[in-house]
Enzyme design. Sequence first.
Site, mmCIF file in Angstrom:
data_model
loop_
_atom_site.group_PDB
_atom_site.id
_atom_site.type_symbol
_atom_site.label_atom_id
_atom_site.label_comp_id
_atom_site.label_asym_id
_atom_site.label_seq_id
_atom_site.Cartn_x
_atom_site.Cartn_y
_atom_site.Cartn_z
ATOM 1 N N HIS A 1 5.482 8.912 -55.405
ATOM 2 C CA HIS A 1 5.296 7.468 -55.598
ATOM 3 C C HIS A 1 5.772 6.667 -54.395
ATOM 4 C CE1 HIS A 1 9.422 6.929 -57.843
ATOM 5 N NE2 HIS A 1 9.570 6.600 -56.588
ATOM 6 N N ASN B 1 7.833 12.722 -56.660
ATOM 7 C CA ASN B 1 6.469 12.898 -57.203
ATOM 8 C C ASN B 1 5.422 12.185 -56.353
ATOM 9 O OD1 ASN B 1 6.944 10.237 -57.803
ATOM 10 N ND2 ASN B 1 6.365 10.381 -59.970
ATOM 11 N N GLU C 1 2.839 5.016 -59.184
ATOM 12 C CA GLU C 1 3.054 6.400 -59.601
ATOM 13 C C GLU C 1 1.772 7.230 -59.421
ATOM 14 O OE1 GLU C 1 5.901 7.483 -60.230
ATOM 15 O OE2 GLU C 1 7.097 6.203 -61.546
ATOM 16 N N ASP D 1 9.964 -3.766 -55.568
ATOM 17 C CA ASP D 1 9.829 -3.295 -56.955
ATOM 18 C C ASP D 1 11.101 -3.595 -57.734
ATOM 19 O OD1 ASP D 1 11.620 -1.257 -56.169
ATOM 20 O OD2 ASP D 1 10.053 0.249 -55.967
HETATM 21 C C1 GLP Z 1 12.817 4.534 -56.690
HETATM 22 C C2 GLP Z 1 12.323 3.254 -56.027
HETATM 23 C C3 GLP Z 1 11.446 3.554 -54.854
HETATM 24 C C4 GLP Z 1 12.141 4.545 -53.950
HETATM 25 C C5 GLP Z 1 12.369 5.833 -54.685
HETATM 26 C C6 GLP Z 1 13.006 6.924 -53.846
HETATM 27 O O1 GLP Z 1 11.881 5.063 -57.545
HETATM 28 N N1 GLP Z 1 11.597 2.409 -56.934
HETATM 29 O O2 GLP Z 1 11.169 2.363 -54.161
HETATM 30 O O3 GLP Z 1 11.363 4.747 -52.821
HETATM 31 O O4 GLP Z 1 13.204 5.538 -55.759
HETATM 32 O O5 GLP Z 1 14.364 7.057 -54.166
HETATM 33 P P1 GLP Z 1 15.375 7.949 -53.397
HETATM 34 O O6 GLP Z 1 15.556 7.348 -52.054
HETATM 35 O O7 GLP Z 1 16.633 7.845 -54.210
HETATM 36 O O8 GLP Z 1 14.827 9.325 -53.359
#
Ligand code: GLP
Length: 230
Positions: A130, A128, A135, A62
């Site tokens: 995702h 959330n 999402e 992403d």
């Molecule tokens: C972002 C990324 C996701 C990731 C998520 C979790 O939104 N696009 O790929 O899994 O963050 O982030 P964190 O590890 O900081 O909780």
Amino acid sequence: MELITVTPEEFAGRVVELIRAAAAAGPLNLGLSTGRTPVPVYEALARSGVSFAAGSYLFAPDEYVAAEPEHPGTNRSFFARHWPSPPLPPVVVPRCDAPDPDAEMRGLCAEIARRGGIDLLLLGIGENGHICFNEPGTPADAPCRAATLAEPTRAQARALWAEPPHRGMTLGVPNIMATRHAVLLATGEGKRAILTAALHGPVTAAVPASYLQRHPHLTVITDLAGLGER
Ligand code: GLP
């Protein structure tokens, strides 16, 4: 599903060993998530001596849709900071400033398909629910595309963006489900409620990570004890 519970100290090393084993089997198509969770993994990888066979393809699943590739909040900048390249091969990241973000993401997915599909995908989970930028509300057949970011995702992004992007590019749900091995990483108490819902609640578009319950080869690596029995 295989659930691996580790201590916070063991977490990065355990994921590195999994990557090492996969990389030893030959050229690897490897998807690498961003966020806070995998940072210690990538730092440990730098010291690990793991190497990737020629022909391996490392990519980000992403990216934000944004005008400035060098902004510290982009995933491109994330990998510039946290991914040990060299010596490891660079990570291909969809261009955040591509004129047509849908086409940019479709192009990345076409390249992955041309190379035989994803062998190993490291995933995080948003608070959330995702996965990548799929999402809440994303249907199970949503393809590789550009998509609107949910407000909690934008709120989290404020750590690096004064005004977080409104859109992101992401692998689609079927692309995630078709990976030969999906590895979901989740650390810290802040992820307990959503990880419990994803692994043990109903499979629902409201929690896109719950689709992973249907993945034929899912490994969850977490430092959260007590998630197995239910
Ligand atoms: C972002 C990324 C996701 C990731 C998520 C979790 O939104 N696009 O790929 O899994 O963050 O982030 P964190 O590890 O900081 O909780």
